[in-house]
Design an enzyme around this catalytic site. Structure first.
Site, short mmCIF file in Angstrom:
data_model
loop_
_atom_site.label_atom_id
_atom_site.label_comp_id
_atom_site.label_asym_id
_atom_site.label_seq_id
_atom_site.Cartn_x
_atom_site.Cartn_y
_atom_site.Cartn_z
CD GLU A 266 -1.45 0.13 3.59
OE1 GLU A 266 -1.99 1.22 3.84
OE2 GLU A 266 -1.75 -0.94 4.15
CB CYS B 296 32.07 -15.89 47.30
SG CYS B 296 30.53 -15.30 47.99
CG HIS C 288 27.63 -10.88 49.60
ND1 HIS C 288 28.39 -11.73 50.35
CD2 HIS C 288 27.78 -11.29 48.31
CE1 HIS C 288 28.96 -12.63 49.57
NE2 HIS C 288 28.61 -12.38 48.31
#
Length: 865
Positions: A200, A580, A595
DNA sequence: GCGGATCAC
DNA sequence: TATGGTGATCCGC
């Protein structure tokens, strides 16, 4: 979760409430038995994962509608009359932009793909045929449409509707070729035509009409016959004063027809307001959801309604949306000749049969990264924002994005970051993976090359967000392209805001101005960008943050030389530190922060001890810049050369167990045993047995890993002391079991894990017959959670329902390690506490958490070896 | 900037 | 047995 909503269906004709798009008005669908189609579609779909997702979406939509309705009822008549003033003025302004001087033509090829296929295989002529496969069809020819078959319908349903339907696979090279042929024709009428898609286009035929003294209709006839003679394909056309109207018109006499709307205001208004709902639905930008919101929440069914209820629209929608609706109602939109729009993203995605197998998913991801990279190279594009798209086995769409530091098109870069994104979502069962790149390097190209550098600098600098906003080139660009995409040629924003202010002042209205202020205002003032850019550049150089251990950036070369071992900290399975191996539940937010500080401290220690000479002051400052949130650390860093690790572990609550385990892993055992006793003498949570060896209890990761080998996806959510464990079948996404409860203090027992429910669903459990298996896994996650929270005891109540069921229940719990404590019958005062807590009668059963974990450890640790 | 939704083709 | 791929935009956070 949110099911039970479909029970509102009319039981005799349930399909009527299944809102497929397949019965919408579409050319060629006039004589179709819509009820039959709807019933078959419903019957083929019912119960499928897709269907369930549709129901979920439908429920959300209803919620949205309800919300909108509520908001509309809360509007006072003063509000509305104030908004009406805005509307009135807006209408005048919009009217002023009405341009009836142009003639636009919209061409739309008839059943394009199908027609092309018929052309290359004439034996298909006259037979119902669809382009696509059993899972999805792209286009159906008109013979097939008589059966209700249409684009976007899955092939297996289409075949049910029309058993003799012929399927032809898609072949884009063919369609592109024919598309190019049509475009050659279009260029003769408008060299700057706008291609909507392969099939189109919009043409501004004003000039051709004038030069050749022909009407729009005559040009349309000529163009269509020219297209036919060049390609053998038919098309339909609409001619009107703007693109929006032309598009509606091209649909009216489809296929192989045309419709001309005179460029005359009253003709346009009559046309637009008489448009039945089925036609204006297809006005670009109004889809299924918007349609329902307008109709069901606000009672807007026609274009006329849009104008008449304009005050509602302005009160409830954003300014740009309301402007769009209003201009549609006035039959305006798309008279300008917008510049060709450049692409803003490039993507690649693939559907496959749903899987939760990580290896498989990673390899799919690699394939897609490769495809995307190839496409980008072909187009000469580099980009810096990567988006991962997933469609889960249950059809939910998820996307996850990262913005990189550098522009790239390399498959390695793409894959590296895409893998990180995917990893964070695992485990998950998906049926589609997609990758998209956006924010192209040349998107901000500017005539002034010096400015480009500055702009790049600004964009690359994450922390200069505020400045970026102030200089938001894309922001202003978006505003412009918004208007383009809506087909509007006017600048709406500032004037309306001023108007609103006028209204407020004049009328002392209670309208909340914030609601109406456009989200993005045009910044008309000149931006002092060069000087600001320079300032930024300096600032940037001074404190460019080192972000190399956040998860989402490209490697920073400098950082890498300073910390070659530096890896981003990630929580594997949402539990386990990848650096770890320590495990911390997700709810331990502060602990996790500490941590990650620990790892940072480690790095700093390494840095100090191994190469104090090679570390430049600049790099130190960078590290601290990023981590400045942690003032504790900063102080340590400044005052001492070495940071004692235990500085980071000063808490003495029950959570400290996690730290202790960490310390155990990192440091001398004896030392840690002392610390353990020091900090937590009361709780017998020592991870050591009497011989000083770690006890072999399954960690959360062990349980999760093991569960995955059984096709189980377990998740734990917490809200304060409450928790919920859900277990899903990885392949189907269906829930197979859950446990819920709370961590609470109990008389004389410290903290206990209180299990409210352990529920197992049998139906969705295609995996093992063993209910015990699923129950064990779901239970184990809960128990391990209790362990992590410092509980020693788990307790539950085997509810007394019926004799048979109750004894089964007690046996089940006994098998997994619980012991009967007492019968809670309500007959004694001592039962009161239990009754209050459990809200019922039954058998209270307790278990030692540690004992349970030990007892189960073999099951979960097996898979580890 | 990110993520979910919506839309078009 | 079984419901697509690409690109854009908007809104809320």
């Amino acid at each position: 979760m949110d099911n039970g909503e479909s029970s509102t269906n009319d039981s005799s004709r349930p399909w009527e409430s299944y809102n497929t798009v397949f019965t919408n008005a579409k050319a060629g669908m006039e004589g179709v038995d819509k009820e039959k189609v709807q019933r078959i579609v419903y019957e083929m779909s019912k119960g499928s994962k897709y269907f369930q997702n549709e129901e979920r979406k439908e429920a959300l939509m209803k919620q949205k509608i309800e919300h909108m309705r509520e908001r509309s009822t809360k509007l006072s008549s003063t509000d509305l009359s104030n908004y009406q003033k805005v509307v009135d003025r807006r209408i005048l302004e919009l009217e002023a932009t009405r341009d009836l001087s142009r003639i636009w033509l919209h061409v739309d090829m008839d059943a394009f793909y199908a027609a092309v296929e018929t052309l290359s295989n004439p034996s298909l002529e006259g037979k119902p045929m669809a382009v696509g496969g059993l899972s999805m069809i792209s286009t159906a020819n008109y013979e097939a449409r008589k059966f209700g078959v249409r684009a976007a319908m899955p092939g297996f349903i289409a075949r049910k509707l029309c058993p003799e339907l012929i399927f032809v696979p898609v072949d884009f090279t063919k369609y592109t070729h024919y598309s190019e042929l049509t475009r050659k024709v279009f260029r003769n009428y408008d060299p700057h035509f706008i291609a909507g898609s392969l099939d189109e286009a919009y043409l501004d035929i004003t000039v051709v009409c004038r030069e050749r003294g022909l009407s729009g209709g005559e040009i349309a006839e000529e163009l269509r016959s020219s297209v036919y003679s060049e390609t053998g394909l038919t098309c339909s056309a609409g001619v009107a004063a703007n693109r929006l109207l032309a598009k509606v018109c091209s649909d009216i006499n489809k296929p192989n027809g045309q419709f001309i709307l005179q460029n005359d205001r009253s003709t346009v208004m009559t046309f637009i307001s008489s448009l039945p709902i089925r036609k204006w639905i297809k006005i670009g930008g109004i889809g299924k959801v918007t349609e329902h919101i307008l109709k069901d929440a606000l009672g807007i069914k026609t274009c006329e309604d849009m104008v008449q209820k304009g005050s509602l629209l302005y009160a409830l929608f954003s300014q740009s949306s309301a402007d769009f609706f209003l201009s549609v109602g006035l039959g305006l939109g798309g008279t300008d000749s917008p510049e060709a729009r450049s692409r803003k993203s490039i993507s690649s995605e693939r559907t496959f049969s749903a899987t939760g197998d990580e290896k498989l998913l990673y390899s799919k991801l690699a394939e897609i990264a490769e495809m995307l990279s190839d496409d980008m190279k072909k187009e000469g594009l580099k980009a810096r924002t990567l988006t991962l798209k997933l469609k889960t086995a249950t059809f939910e769409i998820k996307s996850r994005a990262v913005s990189l530091q550098r522009y790239t098109c390399s498959s390695e870069d793409i894959l590296k970051h895409a893998t990180k994104l995917l990893k964070a979502e695992l485990p998950v069962s998906v049926r589609l993976i997609g990758l998209r790149m956006s924010q192209f390097s040349d998107e901000i190209r500017n005539s002034d090359p010096s400015q480009e550098t500055i702009t790049k600098f600004i964009i690359q600098k994450d922390s200069s967000r505020q400045n970026l906003d102030d200089n938001d080139y894309d922001g202003s660009k978006n505003c412009i392209s918004n208007d383009e995409s809506l087909g509007l040629s006017f600048d709406t924003h500032e004037t309306s805001y001023d108007q609103l202010k006028d209204v407020e002042y004049e009328e002392q209205s209670e309208i909340d101005a914030d609601k109406v202020i456009p989200n993005q205002e045009f910044k008309k003032e000149e931006r002092p960008r060069v000087s600001e850019g320079d300032a930024l550049l300096i600032k940037h150089k001074e404190c460019r943050p080192d972000t190399s251990h956040s998860t989402n950036d490209a490697p920073n070369t400098e950082a890498v030389t300073v910390f070659p071992q530096m890896e981003p900290l990630l929580w594997i399975d949402g539990y386990k530190c990848n650096l770890c191996g320590i495990e911390l539940p997700p709810s331990f937010v502060e602990e996790r922060q500490e941590h990650s500080d620990f790892h940072l401290a480690q790095r700093l220690q390494n840095e100090e001890s191994c190469s104090s000479s090679s570390t430049t002051p600049t790099s130190k400052r960078r590290i601290l810049g990023k981590e400045k949130a942690n003032s504790k650390l900063k102080k340590q860093k400044q005052d001492h050369k070495h940071i004692p690790i235990h500085t980071f572990f000063t808490k003495t609550n029950q959570n400290s167990f996690s730290y202790l385990k960490l310390i155990f892993q990192k440091r001398n055992q004896e030392e840690m045993k002392m610390v353990l006793n020091l900090i937590s003498p009361k709780l017998n949570l020592s991870p050591f047995n009497t011989l000083g060896e770690p006890k072999p209890i399954p960690s959360m990761s062990d349980i999760l890993t093991s569960s995955r080998t059984r096709n189980l996806d377990l998740k734990i959510q917490t809200l304060g002391p409450f928790f919920r464990v859900t277990g899903k079948n990885i392949d189907t996404g269906g829930e197979v079991g859950r446990a819920e409860g709370v961590v609470r203090p109990w008389f004389g027992k410290g903290l206990v894990l209180h299990l409210d429910t352990i529920k197992l669903t049998k139906e969705t459990m295609k995996m093992e017959k063993s209910v015990l298996g699923v129950g064990l896994y779901v239970g184990a996650v809960a128990i391990r959670h209790g362990y992590d929270c410092g509980c020693r005891t788990a307790q539950l109540l085997a509810i007394y329902d019926s004799d048979l069921y109750h004894s089964k229940l007690v046996r089940f719990y006994r098998r997994i390690g619980f012991e009967e404590v007492k019968e809670v019958s309500g007959s004694s005062i001592g039962d009161m506490a239990d009754m209050l807590v459990w809200g019922g009668v039954g058998t209270r059963m307790d278990a030692s958490i540690h004992h349970l974990l030990l007892k189960w450890s073999k099951v979960f640790l097996k898979s580890k070896i």
